[in-house]
Design an enzyme around this catalytic site. Structure first.
Site, PDB file in Angstrom:
ATOM      1  N   THR A 106      -3.316   2.039   6.737  1.00  0.00           N
ATOM      2  CA  THR A 106      -3.040   2.627   5.424  1.00  0.00           C
ATOM      3  C   THR A 106      -4.033   2.146   4.379  1.00  0.00           C
ATOM      4  O   THR A 106      -4.482   2.914   3.526  1.00  0.00           O
ATOM      5  CB  THR A 106      -1.603   2.292   4.980  1.00  0.00           C
ATOM      6  OG1 THR A 106      -0.677   2.705   5.985  1.00  0.00           O
ATOM      7  CG2 THR A 106      -1.263   2.991   3.679  1.00  0.00           C
ATOM      8  N   ALA A 107      -4.431   0.869   4.470  1.00  0.00           N
ATOM      9  CA  ALA A 107      -5.363   0.288   3.499  1.00  0.00           C
ATOM     10  C   ALA A 107      -6.739   0.950   3.550  1.00  0.00           C
ATOM     11  O   ALA A 107      -7.520   0.834   2.591  1.00  0.00           O
ATOM     12  CB  ALA A 107      -5.497  -1.209   3.737  1.00  0.00           C
ATOM     13  N   ARG A 110       0.823  -1.206   0.000  1.00  0.00           N
ATOM     14  CA  ARG A 110       0.000   0.000   0.000  1.00  0.00           C
ATOM     15  C   ARG A 110       0.856   1.254   0.000  1.00  0.00           C
ATOM     16  O   ARG A 110       0.594   2.213  -0.721  1.00  0.00           O
ATOM     17  CB  ARG A 110      -0.924   0.035   1.241  1.00  0.00           C
ATOM     18  CG  ARG A 110      -2.112  -0.895   1.206  1.00  0.00           C
ATOM     19  CD  ARG A 110      -1.754  -2.367   1.263  1.00  0.00           C
ATOM     20  NE  ARG A 110      -0.969  -2.703   2.449  1.00  0.00           N
ATOM     21  CZ  ARG A 110      -0.143  -3.750   2.537  1.00  0.00           C
ATOM     22  NH1 ARG A 110       0.042  -4.546   1.495  1.00  0.00           N
ATOM     23  NH2 ARG A 110       0.516  -4.006   3.645  1.00  0.00           N
ATOM     24  N   THR A 155       2.234   5.195   9.241  1.00  0.00           N
ATOM     25  CA  THR A 155       3.089   5.095   8.059  1.00  0.00           C
ATOM     26  C   THR A 155       3.025   6.391   7.259  1.00  0.00           C
ATOM     27  O   THR A 155       2.116   7.208   7.420  1.00  0.00           O
ATOM     28  CB  THR A 155       2.634   3.949   7.140  1.00  0.00           C
ATOM     29  OG1 THR A 155       1.339   4.275   6.600  1.00  0.00           O
ATOM     30  CG2 THR A 155       2.565   2.628   7.874  1.00  0.00           C
ATOM     31  N   LYS A 202       8.012  -5.870  11.171  1.00  0.00           N
ATOM     32  CA  LYS A 202       7.759  -6.652   9.955  1.00  0.00           C
ATOM     33  C   LYS A 202       8.866  -7.671   9.672  1.00  0.00           C
ATOM     34  O   LYS A 202       8.606  -8.762   9.167  1.00  0.00           O
ATOM     35  CB  LYS A 202       7.567  -5.719   8.753  1.00  0.00           C
ATOM     36  CG  LYS A 202       6.216  -4.995   8.745  1.00  0.00           C
ATOM     37  CD  LYS A 202       6.043  -4.191   7.474  1.00  0.00           C
ATOM     38  CE  LYS A 202       4.681  -3.530   7.390  1.00  0.00           C
ATOM     39  NZ  LYS A 202       3.586  -4.505   7.156  1.00  0.00           N
ATOM     40  N   CYS A 214      -0.889   2.446  12.972  1.00  0.00           N
ATOM     41  CA  CYS A 214      -0.369   1.370  12.121  1.00  0.00           C
ATOM     42  C   CYS A 214      -0.514   0.089  12.917  1.00  0.00           C
ATOM     43  O   CYS A 214      -0.182   0.060  14.114  1.00  0.00           O
ATOM     44  CB  CYS A 214       1.093   1.607  11.742  1.00  0.00           C
ATOM     45  SG  CYS A 214       1.826   0.191  10.857  1.00  0.00           S
ATOM     46  N   CYS A 219      -5.503  -2.921   8.862  1.00  0.00           N
ATOM     47  CA  CYS A 219      -4.418  -2.150   8.243  1.00  0.00           C
ATOM     48  C   CYS A 219      -4.915  -0.718   8.101  1.00  0.00           C
ATOM     49  O   CYS A 219      -5.915  -0.479   7.413  1.00  0.00           O
ATOM     50  CB  CYS A 219      -4.031  -2.709   6.874  1.00  0.00           C
ATOM     51  SG  CYS A 219      -2.775  -1.703   6.020  1.00  0.00           S
TER      52      CYS A 219
END
Length: 236
Positions: free
Chosen positions: A85-86, A49, A127, A166, A196, A83
């Protein structure tokens, strides 16, 4: 008939596991049958993303729509997406669905206002994609709240912390993170929001000593209530 929750996951996989864990542990239950029927599509093949939103990658929209439709076809009554950002693609995904799609950012704004009606400024850790697209800004503005963001150096520090989770890093120098938090407080941020889904994991893993709002936890509680289950009293 019990309602089924679909989790549009894989962004990233550990955040999806965290959401699953939160729903299970926050549900008031004394036996297996008291828990929610969950369908999880852990789809790490969804294009990045952040890369797309920064102008350097394939759009993840098609893959996210495919995942949402798969969950719908498997019997989900509602979908959640761990998520932040999604959520820039939330409307684009929702228009393809016949079922409910619970918005994590909206639920977070509602929860903050319910708990602290006078809150006007929130400090956002997120993010670059979430910062740049303003997904929190638009939603929180409708609840009369301003989003306070770190400077460029602070944003990089947060990006480094997210990446550490991550890639499975076991240690992290928190000096820059505490500097970011101090900066947000200096700008009069009243509440810190971990925008996030890797950040709540990071705060726990690296023992970051700071009070915060966890949108994934709020979303888990919203999913539990949607499924007509009770949230554990000690967890409210």
């Amino acid at each position: 008939m019990n309602k089924v929750i679909g989790i549009l996951g894989g962004m990233g996989p550990l955040a999806t596991v965290d959401m699953f864990n939160k729903i299970v542990t926050l549900t008031e239950a004394t036996r297996d049958q008291d828990h929610i029927h969950l369908i999880i599509d852990n789809y790490p093949g969804i294009p990045n993303r952040l890369d797309f939103l920064l102008g350097d990658g394939e759009s993840p929209e098609k893959a996210m729509v495919e995942s949402a439709l798969k969950l719908q076809s498997m019997g989900a009554d509602a979908i959640i997406m761990p998520c932040n950002t999604a959520h820039y693609f939330y409307d684009a995904i929702k228009k393809h669905l016949r079922i409910d799609f619970i918005n994590m950012i909206e639920e977070t704004a509602k929860e903050i206002k319910k708990e602290s009606t006078r809150c006007k400024k929130i400090g956002l850790l997120a993010t670059r994609g979430t910062y740049n697209t303003g997904v929190y800004d638009k939603t929180f503005a409708s609840y009369d709240m301003e989003v306070i963001k770190p400077d460029e150096e602070g944003r990089q520090a947060i990006a480094d912390l997210i990446l550490a989770i991550k890639v499975g890093q076991d240690t992290f120098d928190l000096t820059s993170i505490y500097r970011v938090i101090a900066q947000l407080k200096k700008k009069n941020a009243e509440i810190l929001v971990l925008g996030c889904t890797e950040l709540p994991i990071a705060f726990e893993k690296f023992n970051i000593n700071e009070k915060y709002i966890d949108p994934t936890r709020i979303l888990a509680c919203s999913a539990i209530r949607y499924a007509e289950r009770k949230v554990r009293e000690s967890s409210n």
